[in-house]
Enzyme design. Structure first.
Site, short mmCIF file in Angstrom:
data_model
loop_
_atom_site.label_atom_id
_atom_site.label_comp_id
_atom_site.label_asym_id
_atom_site.label_seq_id
_atom_site.Cartn_x
_atom_site.Cartn_y
_atom_site.Cartn_z
N ARG A 372 -0.06 -8.59 6.57
CA ARG A 372 -0.42 -6.91 6.82
C ARG A 372 -1.87 -6.82 6.30
O ARG A 372 -2.26 -5.64 6.67
CB ARG A 372 0.55 -5.98 6.03
CG ARG A 372 1.85 -5.59 6.77
CD ARG A 372 2.99 -4.84 6.00
NE ARG A 372 3.53 -5.35 5.10
CZ ARG A 372 4.78 -5.85 5.02
NH1 ARG A 372 5.27 -5.96 6.34
NH2 ARG A 372 5.29 -6.40 4.32
N VAL A 373 -2.41 -7.73 5.63
CA VAL A 373 -4.00 -7.33 5.25
C VAL A 373 -4.77 -8.46 5.83
O VAL A 373 -5.99 -8.48 5.86
CB VAL A 373 -4.31 -7.25 3.62
CG1 VAL A 373 -3.54 -5.94 3.37
CG2 VAL A 373 -3.87 -8.34 3.00
#
Ligand code: ATP
Ligand code: MG
Length: 512
Positions: A372-373
């Site tokens: 997600r990052v």
């Protein structure tokens, strides 16, 4: 007017003055130790009476010199876990509260060592010569102290760096059934940190001794032990040590992080950590919740993983990247511990038994794995080529299901299937190998620009290794350009295409 407060003012002032002097010279000397008596002893736990002024997490010492840790403080007794043998701990025996919470030795001297969950060496190389200790529990850095995760932590594993990239300070879960290559992936990420100057901590929780030995051997063989600390609380260690092991490792990583270093910590694995904690909690008679885990199991793991992150420049800019591992049963991602940990990490790498057995290793399920990052932490060159790969792989999965019905396939579908099958081959990677980011970019660039179109599936890995050799031997300039520019400029794309054409003509078509 005799009861006016003013009449007492001089007296009050004097009393106040005396009081001030008294507190100015007041020195708090805590009782050095506090003593208690064993009420009952069980496997891994004791109840102690008579202990006063004991803190949660305070270290206790029993008659047999085993250490313990106070966990349940009630008005009648203290419930504690035993971090050693319970042989020789008897009813009525003495218990000493030592006045400090569990701490471990930390610092550079820990590198290269194998220690237990209390930081005591188990590698037979003598005592650890560090004077610094750190409590194993500590609040996570606050929001203000953190910097965004935007620098890549390359693992050298193509499937990870391209599909689920990891940034410094990220928490990326490795999840899968038994024997799907979870440990191997995490250990390879450690092995491949040599060129990156990242200090690593490997925490083994509830593993077989033979597996831990294998990991240590591999780290030693490859020279990675120099930048690594191994903490082991193997399956046969007391549950209490298995419970505190990840916090001990985290404290060691924190020390490096606060010294401005980048660190990588592996928790192998948190499923077994949860089991150890459940065992202790049930023995301490804490009420069981879902799947008999105590109510605070979620908080326990959240607190641990929140300590990972990246500090801002004011605080040295260090980082702690965490790779927790979770073992699933029959691929059930929706069980209690997996869902908990998925929700407190920044993404997961899902390893699948079926893929593993069909020879796709690392067995990453590209559809269910996310970071997600990580995208923000990928180098722009990698992001550019990897974006295309993700699309191609997704399209391949869809078409594959579709083509099983045996419908006539048009040319475009054939091409997409052809490309997807080659990408799957490219994602494969033997254990303990390393691909430099610039080589990865070149390989994936070749795949997405049709250079593999006419390469037979079985020849893909040969194509790849010859290409990497060729680039390293004859096209260092292109490799350097990818590494330093970090962006795929049109000129760079052109240089890479020229190199690939040359490789195809001079090497690939003339191979023996
Ligand atoms: P466990 O559930 O027992 O902890 P695990 O998921 O951690 O297992 P590993 O121990 O890492 O799995 O790997 C299982 C086996 O697969 C090992 O023998 C390992 O050598 C092999 N293996 C793992 N990854 C690869 C790979 N990329 N290529 C070839 N073999 C691999
Ligand atoms: Mg394992």
């Amino acid at each position: 007017m005799s009861d006016s407060p003013h009449e007492y003012a001089p007296e009050l002032a004097r009393a106040l003055q005396e009081f001030r002097e008294e507190i100015a010279h007041f020195e708090y000397t805590p009782e050095p130790v506090s003593m208690g008596t064993v009420m009952d002893v069980g496997e891994s736990i004791v109840h102690v009476s008579g202990l006063r002024q004991v803190m949660v997490g305070e270290i206790l010492r029993f008659d047999n010199d085993s250490l313990g840790m106070a966990l349940n403080l009630t008005t009648e007794s203290v419930g504690a876990i035993i971090m050693g043998s319970n042989e020789g701990i008897v009813r009525g025996g003495n218990v000493q509260a030592l006045g400090y919470v569990a701490s471990v030795p930390v610092g550079e001297q820990m590198l290269g060592r194998v220690v237990d969950a209390l930081g005591r060496p188990v590698d037979g190389k003598g005592p650890v010569s560090t004077a610094r200790v750190r409590p194993i529990e500590r609040p996570a850095p606050g929001i203000i102290e953190r910097a965004p995760v935007d620098q890549p932590l390359t693992t050298g594993i193509k499937a990870v760096d391209a599909l689920v990239p990891i940034g410094r300070g990220q928490r990326q879960l490795i999840i899968g059934d038994r024997q799907t290559g979870k440990t191997t992936m995490a250990v390879d990420a450690i092995l491949n940190q040599r060129p990156n100057d990242v200090l690593c901590i490997y925490v083994a929780i509830g593993q077989k001794l033979s597996s831990v030995a294998q990991v240590v051997n591999e780290l030693q063989r490859s020279g990675a032990m120099q930048h690594t600390v191994v903490i082991t609380a193997e399956a046969s260690a007391p549950a209490a040590l298995q419970y505190i092991a990840p916090y001990a490792g985290c404290a060691m990583a924190e020390e490096f992080m606060q010294g401005g270093r980048d660190t990588l910590i592996v928790y192998d694995d948190l499923t077994k950590h949860a089991w150890a904690y459940r065992q202790l909690s049930l023995l301490l008679r804490r009420p069981p919740g879902r799947e008999a885990y105590p109510g605070d199991i979620f908080y326990l793991h959240a607190r641990l993983l929140e300590r990972a992150g990246r500090l801002d420049d004011l605080r040295g800019g260090g980082s702690m990247t965490a790779l927790p591992i979770v073992e699933t049963q029959l691929g059930d991602l929706a069980a209690y511990i997996p869902t908990n940990i998925i929700s407190i990490t920044d993404g997961q790498i899902y390893l699948e038994t079926e893929l593993f057995h069909s020879g796709v290793r690392p067995a990453i399920n590209a559809g269910l794995s996310v970071s997600r990052v990580g995208g923000a932490a990928q180098s722009p060159a990698m992001r550019q080529v990897a974006g295309q790969i993700r699309l191609d792989m997704a399209q391949y999965r869809e078409l594959q299901a579709f083509s099983q019905f045996g419908t006539d396939l048009d040319a475009a579908t054939q091409t997409a299937l052809n490309r997807g099958a080659r990408l799957v081959e490219l994602i494969k990677q033997p254990q303990h190998t390393y691909f430099a980011p610039e080589d990865q970019v070149a390989i994936f660039f070749a795949a997405t620009h049709g250079y593999l179109q006419d390469v037979a599936i079985d020849d893909v890995s040969e194509f790849e290794s010859l290409l990497v050799q060729y680039l390293n031997r004859e096209r260092q300039s292109v490799r350097n350009a990818i590494a330093f520019e970090r962006r795929m400029t049109p000129e760079l794309e052109q240089a890479l295409s020229l190199a690939l054409n040359d490789f195809q003509r001079t090497i690939w078509e003339n191979r023996g």
